[in-house]
Design an enzyme around this catalytic site. Sequence first.
Site: not given
Length: 319
Positions: A82-83, A128, A130-131, A148, A154, A246
Site C-alpha cells: 500500500k505504500d 488517511s 480515503r478512510r 500520524r 495510534r 491524482c
Amino acid sequence: MTDRPVVRLATRGSPLALWQARRVARLLEALGVEASLITVETEGDRRTDTSLQSIGGQGVFVKEVQAAVVRGEADAAVHSAKDLPAASELQVPGLVLAAFPERADPRDLLVGATLETLGTGARVATGSARRRVQLANLRPDLLFTDLRGNLATRLAVAVAGARDVTAVVVAAAGVERLGWSPPDGVETEILDPMVMIPQVGQGALAVECRVDDERTRAALTLIDDGSVRRAVSAERAYLGELGGGCTLPVGAYATLADDGGRDGNGGTVTLTGIMGSDDGRVVLRHTASGDDPEKIGRAVARYLLDEAGGSSLGTVGDR
C-alpha cells in the site's frame, strides 16, 4: 560458514516494517536462501508531526528504501504494497516488483468503538483521506482529526481516548501481524470491504529488486504468490491509471474467483474502485470483472473519471 546465497533486504525500521522484512527472510530461508536485514530511515518516519499529503503522500515511506537497492547497499526492498506509488511516472528506473509473497487481511479496523456505537458527533482519528471520506459519506455527523505515528502510537490514542478521540481507524493486517489485542472494554470492528474500500495493496507485501540482478530475482520468484500478484496488480493498475498527479481520496479492492487453477495465476478478477470529494459528500464507486487484472483496473478508473464524473471532483493525473 555457508555457501548459500545471501539476499540483503532493505526495510524501514518501524516494528511493523521489521516484522514484514523478517517474514520475507523466513520465507526465503525456508527455501534455502539466506537473508539479512538492512534498516533504512525514511522521510515518513522522521516527520511524524506532518500530514502525509503535505510531505509527498504515498512515496514518503519507500523512497530511501528503494534508493538503498539502487545504490547496491541492499539486494531487495521489502514494502507494504500500500505504500508503493503505482503511476508509471513515479516508478524507480532499474527496479522491478519481483514478488508479492502473501496478503493478510486487507480490511480496515475501527478501534475504540463500532460503527453502531459511535455516537453523534464522535471524533475519529485517521491520517488517511480515503478512510475519512468514506466514513464522512456514511456518517456525516462524525468529526475527524489527523493522526500520524507508528501503529502502537495510534492504537494507544484509541485506548486512552486522548485528544477527545472516540476511535481510530487502522489496517487490520498490521494489528494482526503485531499480535495486538484490545484491552478489556475497548470495542473494535473489522469494517466490511464494501463499506470501507481498502487502500490499494493493503495487507500485501511487495519485494523489489534491481532488474539486472538475476540471482536475486530468481530467489524472490520462489516466494511470489500468483493469486496475490493478480489481485494487487488489478488494484495498482487502477491507481496507476489515475496518474501520479491524482490527489483525490481513492481506494480499490480486488477479489479472485475460484476458477483460475491451483497456482493462482488465472481466473476472474473482480475489482471495486472508489474516489471521493475531499469533504466526503460525494463518493463514486464502480465494479467490473474480467480475466486481465491490469485491464480491469484501468477500466474501473476510466469509468469513474470519464463516465461517473470523477474528473470534476478535484485534481487528477495527466492521463
